[in-house]
Design an enzyme around this catalytic site. Structure first.
Site, PDB file in Angstrom:
ATOM      1  N   SER A 131       0.696  -0.896   0.013  1.00 53.36           N
ATOM      2  CA  SER A 131      -0.098  -0.095  -0.036  1.00 53.36           C
ATOM      3  C   SER A 131       0.913   1.279  -0.037  1.00 53.36           C
ATOM      4  O   SER A 131       1.944   1.271   0.627  1.00 53.36           O
ATOM      5  CB  SER A 131      -0.946   0.095   1.135  1.00 53.36           C
ATOM      6  OG  SER A 131      -1.626  -1.000   1.140  1.00 53.36           O
ATOM      7  N   PRO A 133       0.356   6.092  -0.217  1.00 50.40           N
ATOM      8  CA  PRO A 133      -0.540   6.916   0.042  1.00 50.40           C
ATOM      9  C   PRO A 133      -1.586   6.936  -1.025  1.00 50.40           C
ATOM     10  O   PRO A 133      -2.821   7.230  -0.701  1.00 50.40           O
ATOM     11  CB  PRO A 133       0.051   8.070   0.029  1.00 50.40           C
ATOM     12  CG  PRO A 133       1.644   7.783   0.384  1.00 50.40           C
ATOM     13  CD  PRO A 133       1.810   6.374  -0.132  1.00 50.40           C
ATOM     14  N   GLU A 368      -5.725  -6.105   3.806  1.00 52.22           N
ATOM     15  CA  GLU A 368      -5.701  -7.083   2.878  1.00 52.22           C
ATOM     16  C   GLU A 368      -6.935  -7.159   1.771  1.00 52.22           C
ATOM     17  O   GLU A 368      -7.119  -8.198   1.339  1.00 52.22           O
ATOM     18  CB  GLU A 368      -5.496  -8.436   3.586  1.00 52.22           C
ATOM     19  CG  GLU A 368      -4.291  -8.348   4.521  1.00 52.22           C
ATOM     20  CD  GLU A 368      -3.601  -9.608   5.007  1.00 52.22           C
ATOM     21  OE1 GLU A 368      -3.876 -10.687   4.106  1.00 52.22           O
ATOM     22  OE2 GLU A 368      -2.719  -9.913   5.679  1.00 52.22           O
ATOM     23  N   THR A 370     -10.407  -4.418   0.681  1.00 55.25           N
ATOM     24  CA  THR A 370     -11.486  -4.109   1.464  1.00 55.25           C
ATOM     25  C   THR A 370     -12.759  -4.923   1.033  1.00 55.25           C
ATOM     26  O   THR A 370     -12.515  -5.929   0.059  1.00 55.25           O
ATOM     27  CB  THR A 370     -12.185  -2.530   0.960  1.00 55.25           C
ATOM     28  OG1 THR A 370     -12.300  -2.737  -0.488  1.00 55.25           O
ATOM     29  CG2 THR A 370     -11.034  -1.555   1.406  1.00 55.25           C
TER      30      THR A 370
HETATM   31  N1  CAA Z   1      -3.137 -14.076  -9.009  1.00 60.54           N
HETATM   32  C1  CAA Z   1      -2.111 -14.053 -10.168  1.00 60.54           C
HETATM   33  N2  CAA Z   1      -2.199 -12.914 -11.030  1.00 60.54           N
HETATM   34  C2  CAA Z   1      -3.465 -12.171 -10.567  1.00 60.54           C
HETATM   35  C3  CAA Z   1      -4.003 -12.049  -9.654  1.00 60.54           C
HETATM   36  C4  CAA Z   1      -3.866 -13.394  -8.739  1.00 60.54           C
HETATM   37  N3  CAA Z   1      -4.850 -13.422  -7.781  1.00 60.54           N
HETATM   38  N4  CAA Z   1      -4.778 -10.981  -9.445  1.00 60.54           N
HETATM   39  C5  CAA Z   1      -4.553 -10.313 -10.745  1.00 60.54           C
HETATM   40  N5  CAA Z   1      -3.455 -10.764 -11.163  1.00 60.54           N
HETATM   41  C6  CAA Z   1      -2.989 -10.470 -12.441  1.00 60.54           C
HETATM   42  C7  CAA Z   1      -3.834 -10.258 -13.654  1.00 60.54           C
HETATM   43  O1  CAA Z   1      -4.078 -11.400 -14.409  1.00 60.54           O
HETATM   44  C8  CAA Z   1      -3.297  -9.088 -14.479  1.00 60.54           C
HETATM   45  O2  CAA Z   1      -2.243  -9.718 -15.366  1.00 60.54           O
HETATM   46  P1  CAA Z   1      -2.361  -9.909 -16.961  1.00 60.54           P
HETATM   47  O3  CAA Z   1      -2.347  -8.593 -17.246  1.00 60.54           O
HETATM   48  O4  CAA Z   1      -1.377 -10.822 -17.453  1.00 60.54           O
HETATM   49  O5  CAA Z   1      -3.963 -10.633 -17.084  1.00 60.54           O
HETATM   50  C9  CAA Z   1      -2.453  -8.345 -13.472  1.00 60.54           C
HETATM   51  O6  CAA Z   1      -2.457  -9.142 -12.343  1.00 60.54           O
HETATM   52  C10 CAA Z   1      -3.541  -6.951 -13.031  1.00 60.54           C
HETATM   53  O7  CAA Z   1      -4.543  -7.500 -12.575  1.00 60.54           O
HETATM   54  P2  CAA Z   1      -6.013  -6.908 -12.744  1.00 60.54           P
HETATM   55  O8  CAA Z   1      -6.089  -6.375 -14.235  1.00 60.54           O
HETATM   56  O9  CAA Z   1      -7.115  -7.580 -12.032  1.00 60.54           O
HETATM   57  O10 CAA Z   1      -5.760  -5.437 -11.728  1.00 60.54           O
HETATM   58  P3  CAA Z   1      -6.608  -4.607 -11.321  1.00 60.54           P
HETATM   59  O11 CAA Z   1      -6.178  -3.141 -11.391  1.00 60.54           O
HETATM   60  O12 CAA Z   1      -8.198  -4.584 -11.841  1.00 60.54           O
HETATM   61  O13 CAA Z   1      -7.000  -4.701  -9.679  1.00 60.54           O
HETATM   62  C11 CAA Z   1      -7.544  -5.810  -7.681  1.00 60.54           C
HETATM   63  C12 CAA Z   1      -7.377  -5.899  -9.286  1.00 60.54           C
HETATM   64  C13 CAA Z   1      -8.253  -7.155  -7.273  1.00 60.54           C
HETATM   65  C14 CAA Z   1      -8.421  -4.730  -7.177  1.00 60.54           C
HETATM   66  C15 CAA Z   1      -6.198  -5.543  -6.695  1.00 60.54           C
HETATM   67  O14 CAA Z   1      -5.847  -4.474  -7.320  1.00 60.54           O
HETATM   68  C16 CAA Z   1      -6.369  -5.766  -5.381  1.00 60.54           C
HETATM   69  O15 CAA Z   1      -6.502  -7.039  -4.716  1.00 60.54           O
HETATM   70  N6  CAA Z   1      -6.346  -4.850  -4.470  1.00 60.54           N
HETATM   71  C17 CAA Z   1      -6.431  -4.395  -3.224  1.00 60.54           C
HETATM   72  C18 CAA Z   1      -4.957  -4.556  -2.833  1.00 60.54           C
HETATM   73  C19 CAA Z   1      -4.818  -5.202  -1.162  1.00 60.54           C
HETATM   74  O16 CAA Z   1      -5.304  -6.278  -0.806  1.00 60.54           O
HETATM   75  N7  CAA Z   1      -4.201  -4.478  -0.325  1.00 60.54           N
HETATM   76  C20 CAA Z   1      -3.814  -4.859   1.001  1.00 60.54           C
HETATM   77  C21 CAA Z   1      -2.572  -4.376   1.412  1.00 60.54           C
HETATM   78  S1  CAA Z   1      -1.648  -5.382   2.302  1.00 60.54           S
HETATM   79  C22 CAA Z   1      -2.214  -5.348   3.955  1.00 60.54           C
HETATM   80  O17 CAA Z   1      -3.111  -4.920   4.152  1.00 60.54           O
HETATM   81  C23 CAA Z   1      -1.445  -5.997   4.769  1.00 60.54           C
HETATM   82  C24 CAA Z   1      -1.347  -5.557   6.212  1.00 60.54           C
HETATM   83  O18 CAA Z   1      -0.352  -5.043   6.621  1.00 60.54           O
HETATM   84  C25 CAA Z   1      -2.091  -6.346   7.181  1.00 60.54           C
END
Ligand code: CAA
Length: 384
Positions: A131, A133, A368, A370
Site C-alpha cells: 500500500s 498513499p 488485505e 476491502t
Molecule cells: N493471481 C495471479 N495474478 C493475478 C491475480 C492473482 N490473484 N490477480 C490479478 N492478477 C494479474 C492479472 O491477471 C493481471 O495480469 P494480466 O494483465 O497478465 O492478465 C494483473 O495481475 C493485473 O490484474 P487486474 O487487471 O485484475 O488488476 P486491477 O487493477 O483490476 O486490480 C484488484 C485488481 C483485485 C482490485 C487488486 O488491485 C487488489 O487486490 N487490490 C487490493 C490490494 C490489497 O489487498 N491491499 C492490501 C494491502 S496489504 C495489507 O493490508 C497487509 C497488512 O499490513 C495487514
C-alpha cells in the site's frame, strides 16, 4: 465430507487457546489503550512455532496445514487481534511467498529466521509493503520506484499502513521498475529494515488493533542488491496478488475469532445478568440475537475451513478466500456490535472487552483488500 478435526489440529487449537488466555489476556486492555506492541506475546508465538506455521521444517517452520493455522488464528483473535495480525502477516504475507518463490539463498538468509521468529537471540519478523498513499485498493498504481543500476536497485518512495512496520527486520517491498508496463513493470524485493535511507514514520493512532504497529515507511535512495529481487523481472504484482489470496484466509480467521470472542462474552453475560425478574438470556429478544450470532459465526467458520482446505489441496482458492474474508469480516462487525448491545452500558466500557472487539472488527473489512475489493475478486471469479 469430513467435519472432524485431526488429533494434531485439536492439539494446536488447544495450544493457541491456552496461549491466548495465559499470555494475551493479561494486559490486553492496557496494551490497547497505550498502543503498546505485544512484543512478549510475539516472542512467545515464535517459541510455539506459530510464526512460520505452514513453512516447511526444512526452513525453520512448523510444517502444519492451513486448517491448523486458521484454528490458531481464531483462538488468538478471540482475545487479542493486535497479536494475531502480527502472526498473520508473518505467516501468510511474508513466509509463504518467500518459501514459494524465493531462491535457496533467500530462504536460508531470510525465511529460516522469519519462520522461527528469531535471529541471534532477538525477535525477527517481516512486513509486506504494497500500500501507498495513493495505492490502496488500486494496487497497480505504484509510485515507489526501483531503478535498475546493474548489480543493484535504488528504491525511492513511500509505503503506507504497514503492519509490523517498526518491529520487522525484513520488508517485502513492491515497487515499479518499468512504469510503461503497468502491473507487469512491478517487482518485489527483500529489504532489510536497517538499510541506509529507510525511515520509519510515527505509529498510526488507530481506532482498533491499537497494539499492532502500523507505520508509513519512507525510502530515500535505498540500495538493494539484485539478488534480493524475488522471482523474474515484472513478477511483483502477481506475487502480491497470490500472496494476498492466502493472507485473506488468515484475516478471515482473525475476523471469525473476533466475532467468536465477542459472542462467547455476550453469551456468558446474558446467562448471569438479570432483568425483569430473570436472566436476560431467557428473554426472546436476547435469545434471537444469540441465535443469529451463533449461526453467522458457524457459517463464517465453514467458509474459512473451505478456503483453507482448498489451499491445502492445491486447488484454486482465490474466490473462496475472498468469500471467507468478506463474510467473516462483515459477521465480525455485526456480531461485535450486537455483543455490545447485549451488554448494554457495560458493553460501552473497556473492562468488558466487547467495545475493543467491536473496534478491532472494523479493520478486517479494510485491510488485505476491502470488502469491495473482495466482491470484485468474487465477481470476476464467478463470471470467468
Ligand atoms: N493471481 C495471479 N495474478 C493475478 C491475480 C492473482 N490473484 N490477480 C490479478 N492478477 C494479474 C492479472 O491477471 C493481471 O495480469 P494480466 O494483465 O497478465 O492478465 C494483473 O495481475 C493485473 O490484474 P487486474 O487487471 O485484475 O488488476 P486491477 O487493477 O483490476 O486490480 C484488484 C485488481 C483485485 C482490485 C487488486 O488491485 C487488489 O487486490 N487490490 C487490493 C490490494 C490489497 O489487498 N491491499 C492490501 C494491502 S496489504 C495489507 O493490508 C497487509 C497488512 O499490513 C495487514
Amino acid at each position: 465430507m469430513q467435519f472432524q478435526l485431526t488429533e494434531e489440529q485439536v492439539m494446536i487449537q488447544k495450544a493457541a487457546r491456552d496461549f491466548a488466555q495465559n499470555a494475551c489476556l493479561p494486559g490486553v486492555i492496557e496494551r490497547d489503550e497505550h498502543q503498546q506492541f505485544p512484543r512478549e506475546q510475539v516472542i512467545q508465538l515464535g517459541e510455539l512455532g506459530f510464526l512460520g506455521m505452514m513453512t516447511s521444517p526444512v526452513y525453520g517452520g512448523a510444517g502444519m496445514d492451513t486448517i491448523s493455522y486458521i484454528l490458531a488464528m481464531e483462538e488468538i483473535s478471540k482475545v487479542d487481534a493486535s497479536t494475531s495480525v502480527c502472526m498473520s502477516v508473518n505467516n501468510s504475507l511474508v513466509c509463504w511467498g518467500l518459501e514459494k518463490y524465493g531462491t535457496e539463498e533467500q530462504k536460508q538468509n531470510y525465511l529460516v529466521p522469519l519462520a522461527r521468529g528469531r535471529k541471534d537471540g532477538a525477535l525477527y519478523i517481516g512486513a509486506f509493503l504494497l500500500s501507498e498513499p495513493e495505492a490502496g485498493s488500486d494496487a497497480t498504481s505504484q509510485h515507489t520506484m526501483a531503478e535498475d543500476k546493474g548489480d543493484h536497485y535504488i528504491i525511492n518512495g513511500t509505503k503506507n499502513w504497514i503492519t509490523n512496520g517498526a518491529n520487522a527486520s525484513v520488508y517485502l517491498v513492491m515497487a515499479q521498475t518499468d512504469p510503461a508496463k503497468g502491473s507487469k513493470g512491478i517487482d518485489v524485493f527483500i529489504v532489510e529494515r536497517k538499510t541506509k535511507g529507510i525511515t520509519v514514520g510515527p505509529k498510526e493512532n488507530k481506532l482498533g488493533i491499537r497494539g499492532s504497529d502500523t507505520h508509513s515507511i519512507l525510502f530515500e535512495d535505498v540500495k538493494v542488491p539484485k539478488e534480493n529481487r524475488i522471482g523474474p523481472h515484472g513478477f511483483g504484482f502477481k506475487f502480491a496478488m497470490q500472496t494476498l489470496e492466502g493472507g485473506r484466509i488468515g484475516i478471515a480467521a482473525q475476523a471469525l475469532g473476533i466475532a467468536a470472542g465477542a459472542y462467547e462474552r455476550a453469551l456468558a453475560y446474558a446467562k448471569q445478568r438479570k432483568a425483569f425478574g430473570k436472566e436476560i438470556a431467557q428473554h426472546q429478544a436476547i435469545q434471537f440475537k444469540l441465535a443469529d450470532m451463533a449461526t453467522r459465526i458457524e457459517a463464517a467458520r465453514l467458509l474459512c475451513m473451505r478456503a483453507a482446505w482448498e489451499k491445502d489441496h492445491g486447488r484454486d482458492y482465490a474466490v473462496s478466500s475472498s468469500m471467507a474474508k468478506v463474510f467473516a469480516s462483515e459477521t465480525a462487525m455485526w456480531v461485535t456490535t450486537e455483543a455490545v448491545q447485549i451488554h448494554g452500558g457495560y458493553g460501552y466500557v473497556k473492562e468488558f472487552h466487547v467495545e475493543r472487539l467491536m473496534r478491532d472488527a472494523k479493520i478486517t473489512q479494510i485491510y488485505e483488500g476491502t470488502s469491495e475489493v473482495q466482491r470484485i475478486v468474487i465477481g470476476r471469479g464467478i463470471l470467468r
